[in-house]
Design a protein around this motif. Structure first.
Motif, PDB file in Angstrom:
ATOM      1  N   VAL A 193       0.827  -1.154   0.001  1.00 51.46           N
ATOM      2  CA  VAL A 193      -0.122  -0.062   0.048  1.00 51.46           C
ATOM      3  C   VAL A 193       1.025   1.240  -0.095  1.00 51.46           C
ATOM      4  CG1 VAL A 193      -1.669   1.220   1.079  1.00 51.46           C
ATOM      5  CG2 VAL A 193      -1.687  -1.128   1.376  1.00 51.46           C
ATOM      6  N   VAL A 194       0.453   2.023  -0.798  1.00 54.97           N
ATOM      7  CA  VAL A 194       1.579   3.488  -1.053  1.00 54.97           C
ATOM      8  C   VAL A 194       0.799   4.403  -0.163  1.00 54.97           C
ATOM      9  CG1 VAL A 194       2.086   5.314  -2.444  1.00 54.97           C
ATOM     10  CG2 VAL A 194       1.904   3.045  -3.332  1.00 54.97           C
ATOM     11  N   SER A 195       1.866   4.990   0.692  1.00 53.43           N
ATOM     12  CA  SER A 195       1.477   6.074   1.657  1.00 53.43           C
ATOM     13  C   SER A 195       1.313   7.403   0.906  1.00 53.43           C
ATOM     14  CB  SER A 195       2.206   5.863   2.834  1.00 53.43           C
ATOM     15  OG  SER A 195       2.200   4.834   3.524  1.00 53.43           O
ATOM     16  N   GLY A 196       0.476   8.308   1.108  1.00 48.49           N
ATOM     17  CA  GLY A 196       0.540   9.555   0.499  1.00 48.49           C
ATOM     18  C   GLY A 196       0.201   9.639  -0.683  1.00 48.49           C
ATOM     19  N   LYS A 197       0.085  10.821  -1.353  1.00 50.24           N
ATOM     20  CA  LYS A 197      -0.556  10.952  -2.849  1.00 50.24           C
ATOM     21  C   LYS A 197       0.766  11.201  -3.499  1.00 50.24           C
ATOM     22  CE  LYS A 197      -4.614  13.528  -1.284  1.00 50.24           C
ATOM     23  NZ  LYS A 197      -5.304  14.848  -1.273  1.00 50.24           N
ATOM     24  N   ARG A 198       0.435  10.758  -4.924  1.00 45.49           N
ATOM     25  CA  ARG A 198       1.477  10.877  -6.093  1.00 45.49           C
ATOM     26  C   ARG A 198       1.630  12.419  -6.409  1.00 45.49           C
ATOM     27  NH1 ARG A 198       1.325   6.619 -11.090  1.00 45.49           N
ATOM     28  NH2 ARG A 198       1.377   5.330  -8.807  1.00 45.49           N
ATOM     29  N   GLY A 199       2.801  12.845  -6.532  1.00 46.50           N
ATOM     30  CA  GLY A 199       2.809  14.075  -6.938  1.00 46.50           C
ATOM     31  C   GLY A 199       3.082  14.247  -8.391  1.00 46.50           C
ATOM     32  N   GLY A 200       3.169  15.406  -8.922  1.00 43.46           N
ATOM     33  CA  GLY A 200       3.465  15.724 -10.489  1.00 43.46           C
ATOM     34  C   GLY A 200       4.636  16.391 -10.759  1.00 43.46           C
ATOM     35  N   ASN A 201       5.332  15.994 -11.885  1.00 46.06           N
ATOM     36  CA  ASN A 201       6.583  16.713 -12.214  1.00 46.06           C
ATOM     37  C   ASN A 201       7.797  16.894 -11.274  1.00 46.06           C
ATOM     38  OD1 ASN A 201       5.420  17.526 -14.875  1.00 46.06           O
ATOM     39  ND2 ASN A 201       4.578  19.290 -13.755  1.00 46.06           N
ATOM     40  N   GLN A 202       7.791  15.610 -10.229  1.00 42.45           N
ATOM     41  CA  GLN A 202       8.825  15.364  -9.346  1.00 42.45           C
ATOM     42  C   GLN A 202      10.105  15.192  -9.971  1.00 42.45           C
ATOM     43  OE1 GLN A 202       6.716  12.235  -7.291  1.00 42.45           O
ATOM     44  NE2 GLN A 202       6.456  13.846  -5.595  1.00 42.45           N
ATOM     45  N   GLU A 203      11.232  15.455  -9.500  1.00 43.95           N
ATOM     46  CA  GLU A 203      12.497  15.465  -9.976  1.00 43.95           C
ATOM     47  C   GLU A 203      12.903  13.950 -10.140  1.00 43.95           C
ATOM     48  OE1 GLU A 203      17.181  16.721  -8.913  1.00 43.95           O
ATOM     49  OE2 GLU A 203      15.452  17.492  -7.752  1.00 43.95           O
ATOM     50  N   ARG A 204      13.365  13.554 -11.258  1.00 43.84           N
ATOM     51  CA  ARG A 204      13.957  11.989 -11.291  1.00 43.84           C
ATOM     52  C   ARG A 204      15.495  11.915 -10.933  1.00 43.84           C
ATOM     53  NH1 ARG A 204       9.755   9.371 -13.703  1.00 43.84           N
ATOM     54  NH2 ARG A 204      11.165   7.871 -14.489  1.00 43.84           N
ATOM     55  N   ILE A 205      15.644  10.736 -10.450  1.00 43.34           N
ATOM     56  CA  ILE A 205      17.208  10.567 -10.116  1.00 43.34           C
ATOM     57  C   ILE A 205      17.516   9.036 -10.983  1.00 43.34           C
ATOM     58  CG2 ILE A 205      17.014  11.881  -7.992  1.00 43.34           C
ATOM     59  CD1 ILE A 205      16.975   9.195  -6.603  1.00 43.34           C
ATOM     60  N   PRO A 206      18.873   9.114 -11.128  1.00 43.61           N
ATOM     61  CA  PRO A 206      19.311   7.718 -11.866  1.00 43.61           C
ATOM     62  C   PRO A 206      19.314   6.656 -10.669  1.00 43.61           C
ATOM     63  CG  PRO A 206      21.166   9.007 -11.729  1.00 43.61           C
ATOM     64  CD  PRO A 206      19.871   9.910 -11.121  1.00 43.61           C
ATOM     65  N   VAL A 207      18.921   5.477 -10.690  1.00 48.93           N
ATOM     66  CA  VAL A 207      18.772   4.168  -9.676  1.00 48.93           C
ATOM     67  C   VAL A 207      19.388   3.140 -10.080  1.00 48.93           C
ATOM     68  CG1 VAL A 207      17.386   2.922  -8.346  1.00 48.93           C
ATOM     69  CG2 VAL A 207      16.814   5.397  -8.625  1.00 48.93           C
ATOM     70  N   LEU A 208      20.511   2.413  -9.600  1.00 50.20           N
ATOM     71  CA  LEU A 208      20.895   1.233 -10.028  1.00 50.20           C
ATOM     72  C   LEU A 208      20.151   0.308  -9.612  1.00 50.20           C
ATOM     73  CD1 LEU A 208      23.453  -0.087 -11.346  1.00 50.20           C
ATOM     74  CD2 LEU A 208      24.303  -0.183  -9.019  1.00 50.20           C
ATOM     75  N   LEU A 209      19.785  -0.556 -10.616  1.00 54.33           N
ATOM     76  CA  LEU A 209      18.774  -1.695 -10.033  1.00 54.33           C
ATOM     77  C   LEU A 209      19.580  -3.100 -10.191  1.00 54.33           C
ATOM     78  CD1 LEU A 209      15.836  -0.655 -12.787  1.00 54.33           C
ATOM     79  CD2 LEU A 209      16.266  -0.130 -10.173  1.00 54.33           C
ATOM     80  N   PHE A 210      19.168  -4.048  -9.085  1.00 50.63           N
ATOM     81  CA  PHE A 210      19.857  -5.195  -9.209  1.00 50.63           C
ATOM     82  C   PHE A 210      18.701  -6.150  -8.411  1.00 50.63           C
ATOM     83  CE2 PHE A 210      20.163  -2.905  -4.938  1.00 50.63           C
ATOM     84  CZ  PHE A 210      19.907  -4.235  -3.953  1.00 50.63           C
TER      85      PHE A 210
END
Length: 312
Positions: free
Chosen positions: A4-21
């Motif tokens: 369950v996601v807490s809070g509301k989804r914002g718009g135009n939020q800054e995106r960051i690079p994430v290393l996936l594994f």
């Protein structure tokens, strides 16, 4: 998974690079800014500790690094941990042992969520373009648990005596290391958006002077495929998405080896200030000259801006 996601989804939020594994059968992500480098685990010495996450120690260039692991629950069988994501906060260093690296992708801020783990503890997760969850790594919990990771105090003492030249090496740009046709290449990680595996390519008709033979579709965008070899295309199933002069391109590769630092001593660079070759773990990687690579595929390619110059 009933997260369950807490809070509301914002718009135009800054995106960051994430290393996936991958670890314990689940996707995880750690912000690229927390990553010092990614290396293979050649040898790990198991050491007992108070933390269930703490699994041992590895030595990297004479530096002892405590190893932790992300897992959903205690298990009897051991995980196959082939790669180590080296993270650093101040002078303290921790290695996150993982099954395999998936690549880099941009995300908005991680969302607080319930139900990712047993109990009522709040975890954080990134949401990908399909709305699927990527559990966020909270590296600070390991850095803060210094009583269960005694090697951290030793690292601080060593760091106080670290050679300034070594510190300068660690501050150099990071690269994504890839393998194509038996050769090792390095792509400046600042231009890498993500790596995509097993995506279909669409062939293009031949045009005089143009070497681009196919395109891929990513999030509704058509990206030209750039190739680093003249043949062996059937093995190049992974595409590294890069951004160059406000355009996106896909570099075809056979394998992504991880994020690495340049360990070579300071030396001459080319006219653009970009080293042509970097060294990692004693192995040379050819740095991809993206401008030159694009020009070799599309001679009429123009740089963006008012002062456009044809590349020949």
């Amino acid at each position: 998974m009933n997260a369950v996601v807490s809070g509301k989804r914002g718009g135009n939020q800054e995106r960051i690079p994430v290393l996936l594994f991958m670890s314990d059968g689940r996707r995880f992500g750690v912000p690229l800014g927390r990553v010092r480098e990614v290396v293979e685990i050649d040898r790990m010495e198991p050491i007992e500790g108070d933390s269930e996450d703490y699994i041992g120690v590895m030595v990297l260039r004479d530096e002892p690094i405590p190893l932790v692991v992300m897992r959903l629950h205690p298990r009897e069988e051991e995980l196959t941990l082939a790669m180590c994501i080296v993270m650093q906060r101040g002078s303290a260093v921790i290695g996150l042992a993982v099954e395999r690296i998936l690549g880099i992708q941009d995300f908005g801020p991680a969302k607080p969520m319930h139900g990712l783990v047993a109990g009522n503890e709040v975890q954080h997760a990134f949401l990908d373009e399909k709305g699927e969850l990527v559990q966020a790594v909270d590296a600070d919990r390991w850095f803060n648990a210094q009583s269960t990771l005694p090697l951290l105090s030793d690292q601080r003492a060593v760091a106080e005596r670290t050679d300034p030249d070594e510190l300068r090496v660690r501050q150099r740009p990071k690269y994504m290391a890839i393998a194509v046709g038996g050769r090792l290449f390095a792509i400046d990680s600042s231009i890498v958006e993500r790596a995509i595996d097993d995506i279909g390519t669409a062939p293009l008709p031949r045009r005089p002077g143009v070497k681009i033979d196919s395109v891929i579709e990513v999030s509704g965008n058509i990206l030209p495929v750039l190739r680093l070899t003249e043949d062996g295309f059937e093995k190049q199933s992974i595409h590294v998405i890069v951004s160059h002069f406000d355009q996106k391109w896909a570099i075809a590769t056979e394998g992504v080896l991880g994020i690495v630092d340049d360990e070579s001593p300071p030396g001459p660079a080319d006219e653009d200030g970009q080293a042509r070759v970097i060294t990692h773990k004693g192995t040379f990687h050819e740095v991809v000259d993206l401008t030159g690579l694009i020009a070799s595929h599309v001679p009429e390619f123009h740089r963006g801006g008012d002062r456009s110059v044809a590349l020949t």
